[in-house]
Design an enzyme around this catalytic site. Structure first.
Site, PDB file in Angstrom:
ATOM      1  N   CYS A 259     -10.014  -8.681   9.836  1.00  8.64           N
ATOM      2  CA  CYS A 259      -9.139  -7.504   9.708  1.00  8.64           C
ATOM      3  C   CYS A 259      -9.907  -6.186   9.670  1.00  8.64           C
ATOM      4  O   CYS A 259      -9.642  -5.266  10.451  1.00  8.64           O
ATOM      5  CB  CYS A 259      -8.230  -7.646   8.481  1.00  8.64           C
ATOM      6  SG  CYS A 259      -9.046  -7.519   6.876  1.00  8.64           S
ATOM      7  N   HIS A 308      -6.785  -6.673   2.716  1.00  5.72           N
ATOM      8  CA  HIS A 308      -6.367  -6.727   4.119  1.00  5.72           C
ATOM      9  C   HIS A 308      -6.049  -5.319   4.620  1.00  5.72           C
ATOM     10  O   HIS A 308      -5.509  -4.483   3.889  1.00  5.72           O
ATOM     11  CB  HIS A 308      -5.152  -7.627   4.288  1.00  5.72           C
ATOM     12  CG  HIS A 308      -4.841  -7.915   5.730  1.00  5.72           C
ATOM     13  ND1 HIS A 308      -5.557  -8.820   6.479  1.00  5.72           N
ATOM     14  CD2 HIS A 308      -3.908  -7.386   6.576  1.00  5.72           C
ATOM     15  CE1 HIS A 308      -5.073  -8.854   7.710  1.00  5.72           C
ATOM     16  NE2 HIS A 308      -4.074  -7.985   7.803  1.00  5.72           N
ATOM     17  N   HIS A 320      -2.938  -5.685  13.779  1.00  6.06           N
ATOM     18  CA  HIS A 320      -4.046  -6.156  12.942  1.00  6.06           C
ATOM     19  C   HIS A 320      -4.549  -7.511  13.412  1.00  6.06           C
ATOM     20  O   HIS A 320      -3.964  -8.145  14.303  1.00  6.06           O
ATOM     21  CB  HIS A 320      -3.604  -6.229  11.469  1.00  6.06           C
ATOM     22  CG  HIS A 320      -2.559  -7.277  11.198  1.00  6.06           C
ATOM     23  ND1 HIS A 320      -2.431  -7.923   9.982  1.00  6.06           N
ATOM     24  CD2 HIS A 320      -1.577  -7.799  11.981  1.00  6.06           C
ATOM     25  CE1 HIS A 320      -1.428  -8.779  10.035  1.00  6.06           C
ATOM     26  NE2 HIS A 320      -0.889  -8.722  11.227  1.00  6.06           N
TER      27      HIS A 320
END
Length: 344
Positions: A259, A308, A320
């Site tokens: 991420c 994240h 993402h």
């Protein structure tokens, strides 16, 4: 003549005990026969467990990324210090050579100052502490001795700093190994659960993810959110060019990403260096707490521990790298616990 005796009858107590034991054995046998075999977890239960393991793996991944970043930083700092030490030692050697030349010249002209002879033949550090002898030397020699003393002190400090950083580097490498093992363990456990599914169940899960991904993409393309501008636009465009690239923990492009690897790589393409980890990226710009104030290209931070990150894609969607087993894609911002946005 043989004796004919009536066989001895068991006592009432013994009969009762035997009867009770037999009844218990029958009951246990009946329960074992009727007990339902352990039920295989359903597809949805397996998915929930796998998603949880992937989340834990990503938490460990961001810690792994942080340790890796520290390791690289320490290696650069140590290399710089070692280069400084090497150059400093060369300067000391040159100063010593110069002082030796002065002594040679004095010797050729009829003698050498005893105090200078002491410096050249004995421990120079010990000599330099005897400041009272400096008035016996020429001004040029005094200057040379002071420069040597100053440079030796700098070298001692640099060597001590390098030693401390080498210890930090060793500890960081140990931490890096532990985090890597944690990630691999979580991923292996998740894969074991996925392997327990039938082919039809695996296909159904894949189809669900594909439908969700297509729905998110249609929402983004059909929306009207404020477009990204400036370098945020360039970074977001770079991330869009990587849609379909696989998630790999610890990867930061150009062919695979985790991420924070995706977001840091994308901004680097726009000429902006941002930190490597999601936790550090959370502090890399202005925070946007209301989703309604987000603009396309803003970073979006998720989960309480900020493990994240993705790009806001507009219309309630994020772009993402979700987790292992997936690819860079659009997804609803509501699929994860939103914390805040960050405008770089």
């Amino acid at each position: 003549m043989a004796s004919h005796r009536r066989p001895k009858q068991p006592s009432r107590t013994r009969v009762t005990v035997l009867t009770t034991a037999a009844a218990a054995a029958v009951a246990l046998s009946s329960q074992a026969a009727n007990a339902a075999p352990s039920e295989k977890p359903s597809k949805d239960e397996v998915k929930a467990k796998v998603d949880k393991l992937y989340e834990e793996a990503e938490q460990a991944t961001e810690k792994y990324n942080g340790a890796k970043e520290r390791q690289e930083k320490l290696q650069k700092e140590i290399s710089t210090i070692q280069d400084n030490v090497a150059r400093g030692q060369e300067e000391v050697n040159e100063l010593r050579d110069g002082l030796g030349s002065m002594a040679s010249a004095q010797y050729r002209s009829g003698g050498i100052d005893p105090s200078l002879q002491l410096f050249l033949s004995a421990d120079p550090d010990d000599y330099l502490d005897k400041a009272s002898t400096l008035d016996q030397l020429s001004a040029q020699q005094v200057d040379a001795l002071k420069k040597i003393q100053e440079k030796q002190r700098e070298l001692a400090q640099d060597r001590a700093e390098a030693s401390d950083k080498l210890k930090d580097l060793a500890a960081t490498r140990t931490e890096l190994g532990k985090k890597k093992s944690q990630v691999q363990g979580k991923l292996a456990e998740a894969q074991k659960l996925l392997n327990s599914l039938t082919a039809a169940e695996k296909a159904a899960l894949a189809a669900e993810e594909e439908r969700a991904s297509r729905a998110s993409e249609r929402t983004v393309l059909g929306g009207s959110s404020a477009p990204a501008t400036g370098r945020a636009s360039s970074a977001y465009g770079a991330a869009q060019s990587k849609i379909g690239s696989p998630y790999v923990y610890g990867a930061s492009g150009p062919s695979s990403f985790d991420c924070s690897g995706l977001t840091s790589w994308a901004f680097a393409q726009a000429g902006i260096q941002i930190p490597r980890t999601s936790q550090a990226q959370a502090n890399a710009g202005t925070r946007i707490y209301s989703q309604s104030d987000l603009q396309v290209g803003d970073l979006v931070i998720f989960y309480g521990d900020l493990h994240h990150v993705g790009f806001y894609a507009g219309n309630g969607q994020v772009l993402h790298a979700p987790r292992s087993g997936t690819v860079v894609r659009y997804e609803s911002i509501n699929n994860m616990p939103y914390q805040f946005g960050v405008r770089i």
